[in-house]
Each structure stands twice: as C-alpha cells, then as structure tokens.
Design a protein around this motif. Structure first.
Motif, short mmCIF file in Angstrom:
data_model
loop_
_atom_site.label_atom_id
_atom_site.label_comp_id
_atom_site.label_asym_id
_atom_site.label_seq_id
_atom_site.Cartn_x
_atom_site.Cartn_y
_atom_site.Cartn_z
N LYS A 1 14.89 4.38 8.71
CA LYS A 1 14.62 4.94 7.38
C LYS A 1 13.85 3.95 6.52
CE LYS A 1 18.55 8.14 7.25
NZ LYS A 1 19.79 8.54 6.56
N VAL A 2 14.18 2.68 6.64
CA VAL A 2 13.47 1.65 5.88
C VAL A 2 12.04 1.54 6.39
CG1 VAL A 2 13.37 -0.81 5.35
CG2 VAL A 2 15.56 0.39 5.29
N ARG A 3 11.86 1.54 7.70
CA ARG A 3 10.50 1.44 8.25
C ARG A 3 9.64 2.61 7.80
NH1 ARG A 3 13.39 0.23 13.15
NH2 ARG A 3 12.64 2.16 14.14
N ARG A 4 10.21 3.81 7.83
CA ARG A 4 9.45 4.98 7.38
C ARG A 4 9.14 4.87 5.89
NH1 ARG A 4 12.91 9.67 10.70
NH2 ARG A 4 11.71 9.51 12.65
N ALA A 5 10.09 4.39 5.11
CA ALA A 5 9.88 4.24 3.66
C ALA A 5 8.78 3.23 3.38
CB ALA A 5 11.18 3.82 2.98
N LEU A 6 8.76 2.12 4.09
CA LEU A 6 7.72 1.11 3.89
C LEU A 6 6.33 1.70 4.17
CD1 LEU A 6 9.34 -2.06 5.52
CD2 LEU A 6 9.15 -1.52 3.09
N SER A 7 6.25 2.55 5.18
CA SER A 7 4.98 3.19 5.50
C SER A 7 4.57 4.19 4.43
CB SER A 7 5.06 3.87 6.87
OG SER A 7 3.81 4.44 7.23
N LEU A 8 5.53 5.00 3.99
CA LEU A 8 5.24 5.99 2.95
C LEU A 8 4.91 5.34 1.61
CD1 LEU A 8 8.10 8.54 3.74
CD2 LEU A 8 5.66 8.92 4.08
N GLY A 9 5.32 4.11 1.41
CA GLY A 9 5.07 3.41 0.16
C GLY A 9 3.69 2.79 0.06
N ILE A 10 2.86 2.96 1.09
CA ILE A 10 1.51 2.39 1.09
C ILE A 10 0.49 3.44 0.70
CG2 ILE A 10 -0.28 1.35 2.54
CD1 ILE A 10 1.92 0.13 4.24
N ASP A 11 -0.35 3.12 -0.27
CA ASP A 11 -1.44 4.00 -0.69
C ASP A 11 -2.68 3.63 0.11
OD1 ASP A 11 -3.45 5.45 -1.91
OD2 ASP A 11 -2.81 4.99 -3.96
N ARG A 12 -2.87 4.29 1.24
CA ARG A 12 -3.98 3.97 2.13
C ARG A 12 -5.34 4.36 1.56
NH1 ARG A 12 0.60 4.98 4.67
NH2 ARG A 12 1.16 3.82 6.57
N ASP A 13 -5.36 5.39 0.74
CA ASP A 13 -6.62 5.77 0.11
C ASP A 13 -7.12 4.65 -0.79
OD1 ASP A 13 -6.87 8.33 1.26
OD2 ASP A 13 -5.47 9.18 -0.19
N GLU A 14 -6.22 4.03 -1.52
CA GLU A 14 -6.59 2.91 -2.38
C GLU A 14 -7.09 1.73 -1.54
OE1 GLU A 14 -4.53 1.16 -6.22
OE2 GLU A 14 -3.57 0.30 -4.43
N LEU A 15 -6.39 1.42 -0.46
CA LEU A 15 -6.82 0.34 0.43
C LEU A 15 -8.19 0.63 1.00
CD1 LEU A 15 -3.54 -0.39 2.44
CD2 LEU A 15 -4.40 -1.61 0.45
N ASN A 16 -8.42 1.88 1.39
CA ASN A 16 -9.70 2.27 1.97
C ASN A 16 -10.85 2.04 0.99
OD1 ASN A 16 -11.55 3.41 3.81
ND2 ASN A 16 -11.19 5.47 3.03
N GLU A 17 -10.64 2.39 -0.26
CA GLU A 17 -11.69 2.21 -1.27
C GLU A 17 -11.95 0.72 -1.54
OE1 GLU A 17 -13.67 4.48 -2.59
OE2 GLU A 17 -12.68 5.95 -1.29
N ILE A 18 -10.89 -0.07 -1.57
CA ILE A 18 -11.05 -1.49 -1.92
C ILE A 18 -11.63 -2.30 -0.77
CG2 ILE A 18 -9.83 -3.60 -2.54
CD1 ILE A 18 -7.76 -1.84 -3.99
N PHE A 19 -11.08 -2.14 0.42
CA PHE A 19 -11.43 -3.03 1.52
C PHE A 19 -12.37 -2.43 2.56
CE2 PHE A 19 -7.24 -4.47 -0.01
CZ PHE A 19 -7.56 -5.78 -0.35
N TRP A 20 -12.42 -1.10 2.63
CA TRP A 20 -13.29 -0.43 3.60
C TRP A 20 -14.46 0.30 2.92
CZ3 TRP A 20 -8.27 -1.41 4.57
CH2 TRP A 20 -7.92 -1.85 5.83
N LEU A 21 -14.55 0.16 1.60
CA LEU A 21 -15.62 0.79 0.83
C LEU A 21 -15.65 2.30 1.02
CD1 LEU A 21 -18.42 -1.85 1.58
CD2 LEU A 21 -16.68 -1.88 -0.22
#
Length: 315
Positions: free
Chosen positions: A51-71
């Motif tokens: 449950k913690v592992r799933r929560a850690l994954s759900l807590g990541i905003d990948r769209d934001e990371l994509n814009e910042i680091f992957w343009l």
C-alpha cells in the motif's frame, strides 16, 4: 536533453543536425525500492508494504516531471516497455498505479497505518522516532539529472505527507552502498526493460540489484546466501528462470506476466519514458556521410557502436 532547445536553435547556423533516437525503455527515471533493506527496521517495514509503494507511485506528478526534465516529449508511465515490444503486458499496465492521485495515495497510507502526523503535515514513524523519512540516492553527474528529478519527487510527496532526503554520490561509492544493502530508494534509468531477459535490472537476479541486493544474492546462490524474497517476487524469479528453457511463445507469455506482477506490486516506480533523453540525443555535423537516420537506442547498447561508426566518413 535539457540542452535540446539550444541545440535545435543553432542547427542551421552551426551546420549540424539533431537526431532524436527514442528508446523502448519504459522509464528513463525509475525509483528502485530496496525490498531487502534492513538497516532501519521501520523504513524496511514500509518499503515492503504494498500500500505504501502504491501510494508513493500515485503521489508523483509525472506530467510535471515530463514538462520540466523531458521538455514534454516523454511519456508518463510505469516501467513496462513500449507496447510494440514483445514482452509488454498491454496498455493497462503502462499507467497502473502511475497516475497522479493524491487523494487515493493518502487513503492508502492511512490504511497502511501511517495516520499520525507532525505539525507540518508529515507522517510519523510508528516507533516514536519522528518523521518517516526515505532517502533517495543517485549517481552524481550521471546521464540524466537524477538528483534534481529526485528533488522534484521529494517536493511532490509533501502532498501525501511523505518526507524524503536526496543524496548524490560518486558512482563507485554509490555502487558500494548498493551492494552493501545500504540504499533505501535508488533513482536511475529503467535498465533492461526493453530486453527483459538480457539485462533485467528491474528484477533482483544478482547481488548488485538496485531493488533488493540480498534477494539477488539469494537468487544467484540458489538460496544458500542472502534473503529469501516475498512470495510474489519468488514467483517472478521462478518465471524468469523458466523462460530460458521455454519455447518462444511461452517465454513471451512469461515476460508479460513478469511485467504485470512487477507493476501491480510496484517493486519499482516508473516515471517518464519512451523518449530520447537517455542516450538518444544525437548531434551530427552536416559534413559527415553515411550517418544513420535512426540509431539503435537500447539498454544493451547505449552507445553509437551499433551504427558502425567505422563506416561514417567526412564528405
């Protein structure tokens, strides 16, 4: 990758061309959650909690990371490879437990038993020793800015009450820590996801495994050393072993089952992938001939060697 705008802007003036060679790797940023970590029993308990592992994954905003680091040109997803690869378990698993859902992440952490918080909203350890704090380690000066990416993840986890520290170290020193089972979470590329049975870093099959070195030692020694994995990972490792003597059809089926189990149990957290960021940004002078329009970019050949550079020439 972060220099791409400047590289593109100067192509004509400086007489070169930029090629983007996309990889089939599921995730350029992967968080390996060390399942055999044991230096701090409280941290180990939560890393081993699904449950913690799933929560850690759900807590990541990948769209934001994509814009910042992957343009914006990467794809937010799990560690499963491209749908076009033979071992992909299907589109469902590309985003399973990998969407940004703060509400569900918080609910899972509460269900796991992490209900007590401090005045700043961070969740507290259950042994009375303050905040629950995970360490995310990475190599300094690596191919991608994993330290900066980890800092972004750390900031995003605040919304689910999870604290983290980010450390970077010289490569050989971090490798020593990994092999000594001293790293809690390791941030690196999803090595081997495009060719599961060639280079499977997402599975603990050796003592140098990022996500469970003691599990890898157990597997490599056939149970004589290390620590026995949990039942789900044992089944994954059994399927991995069976695949090497299976027919092509059965091996492909086993590969899909392995990826499905890895993603559903979130032993590793994917971030953004299917991009040219890791080894796929290529700059070629226009005075060169016999240059391939598409260079192979796979985890087992992250160099230009497959393009037969001895056949490239100056016009």
């Amino acid at each position: 990758m972060q220099k791409l705008p400047v590289l593109l802007q100067n192509q004509q003036a400086q007489n070169y061309k930029v090629y983007l060679d996309t990889s089939d790797d599921g995730s350029d940023l992967t968080l390996y959650l060390n399942q055999s970590y044991d230096a701090d029993p409280e941290i180990a308990k939560w890393l081993q909690n699904i449950k913690v592992r799933r929560a850690l994954s759900l807590g990541i905003d990948r769209d934001e990371l994509n814009e910042i680091f992957w343009l914006g040109i990467g794809q937010p997803r799990t560690v499963v490879p491209a749908d076009s690869t033979k071992y992909s378990p299907g589109a469902k698993y590309a985003t399973l437990w990998a969407i940004h859902d703060v509400e569900q992440a918080n609910a899972l952490l509460d269900e796991a038993g992490l209900t007590r918080k401090d005045g700043a909203g961070y969740r507290l350890r259950t042994d009375g020793k303050g905040r629950l704090t995970f360490e995310i380690a990475s190599y300094a000066g690596s191919f991608l800015p994993f330290g900066q990416m980890s800092e972004a993840v750390r900031a995003q986890w605040r919304a689910i009450g999870i604290n983290a520290t980010v450390t970077e170290g010289e490569r050989s020193m971090v490798i020593t820590r990994l092999r000594d089972n001293d790293v809690q979470i390791f941030a690196f590329v999803g090595d081997g996801t495009d060719h599961l049975f060639n280079f499977p870093q997402v599975i603990p099959v050796s003592p140098s495994s990022y996500g469970g070195p003691l599990w890898g030692r157990w597997y490599r020694s056939k149970g004589q050393q290390g620590v026995e994995p949990d039942p789900v990972m044992k089944e994954i490792l059994e399927k991995y072993t069976a695949a090497f003597i299976a027919s092509d059809e059965d091996r492909i089926g086993l590969g899909k089952e392995i990826f499905a189990a890895l993603v559903d149990n979130v032993y590793v957290i994917g971030g953004v992938g299917l991009s040219p960021a890791y080894g796929g940004v290529r700059v070629v002078k226009n005075t060169m001939g016999n240059v391939p329009a598409r260079q192979y970019n796979g985890s087992d050949a992250k160099t230009s060697a497959p393009s037969r550079l001895m056949s490239v020439f100056f016009k």
